[in-house]
Design a protein around this motif. Structure first.
Motif, PDB file in Angstrom:
ATOM      1  N   ALA A 108       4.320 -14.716  12.009  1.00 55.38           N
ATOM      2  CA  ALA A 108       3.199 -14.525  13.047  1.00 55.38           C
ATOM      3  C   ALA A 108       2.970 -15.036  14.200  1.00 55.38           C
ATOM      4  O   ALA A 108       2.873 -14.099  15.015  1.00 55.38           O
ATOM      5  CB  ALA A 108       2.339 -13.839  12.074  1.00 55.38           C
ATOM      6  N   ASP A 109       3.365 -16.928  13.735  1.00 56.22           N
ATOM      7  CA  ASP A 109       2.750 -17.100  14.995  1.00 56.22           C
ATOM      8  C   ASP A 109       3.658 -17.460  16.604  1.00 56.22           C
ATOM      9  O   ASP A 109       4.266 -18.066  17.468  1.00 56.22           O
ATOM     10  CB  ASP A 109       2.623 -18.292  14.426  1.00 56.22           C
ATOM     11  CG  ASP A 109       0.856 -18.160  13.829  1.00 56.22           C
ATOM     12  OD1 ASP A 109       0.718 -17.323  14.554  1.00 56.22           O
ATOM     13  OD2 ASP A 109       0.520 -19.275  13.440  1.00 56.22           O
ATOM     14  N   GLN A 110       5.341 -17.062  15.774  1.00 55.93           N
ATOM     15  CA  GLN A 110       6.120 -16.883  16.680  1.00 55.93           C
ATOM     16  C   GLN A 110       7.082 -18.093  16.537  1.00 55.93           C
ATOM     17  O   GLN A 110       7.728 -18.859  17.915  1.00 55.93           O
ATOM     18  CB  GLN A 110       6.112 -16.300  17.922  1.00 55.93           C
ATOM     19  CG  GLN A 110       5.534 -14.879  18.308  1.00 55.93           C
ATOM     20  CD  GLN A 110       5.482 -13.858  17.930  1.00 55.93           C
ATOM     21  OE1 GLN A 110       6.554 -13.918  18.008  1.00 55.93           O
ATOM     22  NE2 GLN A 110       5.202 -12.976  16.989  1.00 55.93           N
ATOM     23  N   ASP A 111       6.367 -19.129  15.540  1.00 56.81           N
ATOM     24  CA  ASP A 111       7.278 -20.162  16.074  1.00 56.81           C
ATOM     25  C   ASP A 111       9.409 -20.105  15.823  1.00 56.81           C
ATOM     26  O   ASP A 111       9.223 -18.891  15.018  1.00 56.81           O
ATOM     27  CB  ASP A 111       6.332 -21.704  14.976  1.00 56.81           C
ATOM     28  CG  ASP A 111       6.320 -21.038  14.578  1.00 56.81           C
ATOM     29  OD1 ASP A 111       7.162 -20.646  13.074  1.00 56.81           O
ATOM     30  OD2 ASP A 111       5.681 -21.409  13.142  1.00 56.81           O
ATOM     31  N   PHE A 112       9.416 -21.711  15.269  1.00 54.23           N
ATOM     32  CA  PHE A 112      11.056 -21.427  14.632  1.00 54.23           C
ATOM     33  C   PHE A 112      11.142 -20.794  13.541  1.00 54.23           C
ATOM     34  O   PHE A 112      12.376 -21.123  12.931  1.00 54.23           O
ATOM     35  CB  PHE A 112      11.776 -22.304  15.276  1.00 54.23           C
ATOM     36  CG  PHE A 112      12.135 -22.268  17.213  1.00 54.23           C
ATOM     37  CD1 PHE A 112      12.344 -21.731  17.459  1.00 54.23           C
ATOM     38  CD2 PHE A 112      10.648 -22.987  17.834  1.00 54.23           C
ATOM     39  CE1 PHE A 112      12.544 -21.883  19.265  1.00 54.23           C
ATOM     40  CE2 PHE A 112      11.282 -22.964  19.228  1.00 54.23           C
ATOM     41  CZ  PHE A 112      11.296 -21.836  19.807  1.00 54.23           C
ATOM     42  N   VAL A 113      10.463 -21.411  12.740  1.00 50.59           N
ATOM     43  CA  VAL A 113      10.233 -21.306  11.017  1.00 50.59           C
ATOM     44  C   VAL A 113       9.951 -20.076  10.217  1.00 50.59           C
ATOM     45  O   VAL A 113       8.855 -19.942  11.006  1.00 50.59           O
ATOM     46  CB  VAL A 113       8.946 -22.787  10.531  1.00 50.59           C
ATOM     47  CG1 VAL A 113       9.794 -22.891   9.050  1.00 50.59           C
ATOM     48  CG2 VAL A 113       9.741 -23.749  11.055  1.00 50.59           C
ATOM     49  N   PRO A 114      10.555 -19.522   9.404  1.00 50.38           N
ATOM     50  CA  PRO A 114      10.339 -17.949   9.264  1.00 50.38           C
ATOM     51  C   PRO A 114       9.781 -18.363   8.093  1.00 50.38           C
ATOM     52  O   PRO A 114       9.349 -18.902   7.701  1.00 50.38           O
ATOM     53  CB  PRO A 114      11.324 -17.558   9.003  1.00 50.38           C
ATOM     54  CG  PRO A 114      12.584 -18.750   8.679  1.00 50.38           C
ATOM     55  CD  PRO A 114      11.987 -19.656   9.828  1.00 50.38           C
ATOM     56  N   ASP A 115       9.043 -16.998   7.799  1.00 53.53           N
ATOM     57  CA  ASP A 115       8.192 -16.783   6.680  1.00 53.53           C
ATOM     58  C   ASP A 115       9.697 -16.714   5.584  1.00 53.53           C
ATOM     59  O   ASP A 115      10.856 -16.072   5.877  1.00 53.53           O
ATOM     60  CB  ASP A 115       7.010 -15.383   6.796  1.00 53.53           C
ATOM     61  CG  ASP A 115       6.359 -15.932   7.710  1.00 53.53           C
ATOM     62  OD1 ASP A 115       5.649 -17.382   8.199  1.00 53.53           O
ATOM     63  OD2 ASP A 115       4.949 -15.252   8.268  1.00 53.53           O
ATOM     64  N   ILE A 116       8.852 -16.992   4.145  1.00 53.54           N
ATOM     65  CA  ILE A 116      10.087 -16.639   3.393  1.00 53.54           C
ATOM     66  C   ILE A 116       9.155 -15.052   2.088  1.00 53.54           C
ATOM     67  O   ILE A 116       8.066 -15.767   1.716  1.00 53.54           O
ATOM     68  CB  ILE A 116      10.424 -17.813   2.415  1.00 53.54           C
ATOM     69  CG1 ILE A 116      10.525 -18.755   3.644  1.00 53.54           C
ATOM     70  CG2 ILE A 116      11.388 -17.663   1.153  1.00 53.54           C
ATOM     71  CD1 ILE A 116      11.618 -20.268   2.746  1.00 53.54           C
ATOM     72  N   GLU A 117       9.519 -14.797   2.707  1.00 52.10           N
ATOM     73  CA  GLU A 117       9.925 -13.438   0.971  1.00 52.10           C
ATOM     74  C   GLU A 117      10.909 -12.917  -0.644  1.00 52.10           C
ATOM     75  O   GLU A 117      11.536 -13.515   0.359  1.00 52.10           O
ATOM     76  CB  GLU A 117       8.856 -11.871   1.908  1.00 52.10           C
ATOM     77  CG  GLU A 117       7.684 -11.957   2.459  1.00 52.10           C
ATOM     78  CD  GLU A 117       7.346 -10.866   3.140  1.00 52.10           C
ATOM     79  OE1 GLU A 117       6.908 -11.215   4.369  1.00 52.10           O
ATOM     80  OE2 GLU A 117       8.584  -9.703   2.738  1.00 52.10           O
ATOM     81  N   GLY A 118      10.489 -12.938  -1.536  1.00 51.57           N
ATOM     82  CA  GLY A 118      11.401 -12.509  -2.474  1.00 51.57           C
ATOM     83  C   GLY A 118      10.693 -12.327  -3.792  1.00 51.57           C
ATOM     84  O   GLY A 118       9.539 -12.238  -3.933  1.00 51.57           O
ATOM     85  N   GLY A 119      11.868 -10.728  -4.068  1.00 57.58           N
ATOM     86  CA  GLY A 119      11.147 -10.212  -5.393  1.00 57.58           C
ATOM     87  C   GLY A 119      11.667  -9.475  -6.189  1.00 57.58           C
ATOM     88  O   GLY A 119      13.215  -9.058  -6.197  1.00 57.58           O
ATOM     89  N   VAL A 120      11.462  -9.200  -7.723  1.00 61.09           N
ATOM     90  CA  VAL A 120      12.240  -8.279  -8.252  1.00 61.09           C
ATOM     91  C   VAL A 120      11.692  -7.475  -8.478  1.00 61.09           C
ATOM     92  O   VAL A 120      10.445  -7.168  -8.591  1.00 61.09           O
ATOM     93  CB  VAL A 120      13.456  -9.255  -9.507  1.00 61.09           C
ATOM     94  CG1 VAL A 120      12.835 -10.191  -8.377  1.00 61.09           C
ATOM     95  CG2 VAL A 120      11.611  -9.375 -10.089  1.00 61.09           C
TER      96      VAL A 120
END
Length: 312
Positions: free
Chosen positions: A167-179
């Motif tokens: 959301a802050d537009q930096d180079f490190v992404p957020d991570i999401e995972g689910g089942v």
């Protein structure tokens, strides 16, 4: 030529083996509420034309898909009001905007789908979107650039892992995972996400139920957030809630009329948001949804009447 490989509405682009579907909807709605409410000060008027283009063809890797969805919005908004659509008027008045709401590429294989581009995040879409009403609850809907892979098993089991633009537009992404596990009776699943910039994380579990005869459906969403950021949940008074529970039911009264009820609890201040309405489909392609919502922590109510004309 009609292309029946991918479902109704697809046609072959002349001179190719690529299939295209053009869809979307037309929308008109008016919102109103008690003084100080997010949609208050008499009435706010809103119109939208959504145009979607879905292009697919078969390759050695599987189905190659390109999907784009544009929004063209126009309306009237009173000073200080917020339509919940990313539009917050300071002075009030007429507004108009056009923007890309979705735009991504997919490679759909036998066991899963690789998605790249602008999309509702996995945390938003993977377990479904709240109650599905206009006032559908607070459950972290966000549209960002994403790279994700969804595994789809033959027994109803699926899993997703996504790298999401921060959301802050930096180079490190957020991570999401689910089942998730889905059958004819409904589904049950969990998903979690980590906001790299805020250093916070969130998780939610969702249970959905469908009656065998289609006359009743419902859902229960249990959400947790370690703090603010992308996965924080707030009440109507903007109080952060570490825990929140959203429950909703829908009953089909007749073939054309259904009723909906939902309630969401927020642990931050013990508040509830309650909503109810009708889902009316009087003729093919037309949907009418009158709804009312009330928030206990602000003691304010909101109402909406939404009309949708779908493009099949």
């Amino acid at each position: 030529r009609i292309c029946d490989v991918y479902g109704t509405g697809f046609f072959y682009i002349p001179g190719t083996e690529t299939c295209m579907h053009i869809g979307g909807y037309y929308r008109f709605e008016t919102r109103f509420g008690s003084t100080g409410a997010a949609y208050a000060s008499n009435m706010n008027w809103f119109s939208r034309f959504q145009l979607s283009v879905d292009v697919r063809n078969e390759t050695e890797w599987g189905t190659l898909r390109g999907y784009a969805e544009g929004h063209f919005d126009y309306g009237w908004i009173n000073a200080g009001a917020n339509l919940g659509l990313g539009i917050n008027a300071v002075a009030g008045g007429y507004f108009g905007r056009a923007y890309l709401n979705q735009g991504y590429i997919e490679v759909i294989g036998a066991s899963g789908t690789l998605r790249m581009g602008l999309t509702d995040t996995a945390y938003s879409r993977f377990l479904g979107y709240g109650s599905g009403n206009v006032f559908g609850g607070t459950y972290n809907v966000s549209t960002r650039n994403e790279i994700s892979y969804t595994f789809s098993g033959s027994n109803g089991f699926s899993a997703i892992l996504a790298l999401v633009q921060d959301a802050d537009q930096d180079f490190v992404p957020d991570i999401e995972g689910g089942v998730n596990f889905a059958q004819g009776w409904g589904s049950i699943g969990v998903i979690a996400g980590y906001d790299e910039s805020a250093g916070t994380w969130g998780a939610k579990g969702v249970l959905r139920f469908n009656a065998p005869n289609g006359s009743f459906s419902g859902g229960l969403h249990v959400m947790y957030s370690s703090g603010g950021g992308s996965y924080g949940v707030t009440s109507a008074a903007n109080v952060l809630a570490p825990w929140s529970v959203l429950a909703h039911v829908k009953g089909q009264f007749t073939a054309k009329v259904a009723g909906t009820l939902s309630a969401q609890w927020f642990s931050g201040n013990g508040a509830f948001t309650l909503s109810g309405g009708l889902d009316i489909r009087p003729v093919d392609g037309l949907r009418i949804r009158p709804e009312v919502a009330y928030a206990t922590d602000t003691n304010l109510w909101n109402a909406v009447v939404r009309f949708d004309r779908e493009i099949p």
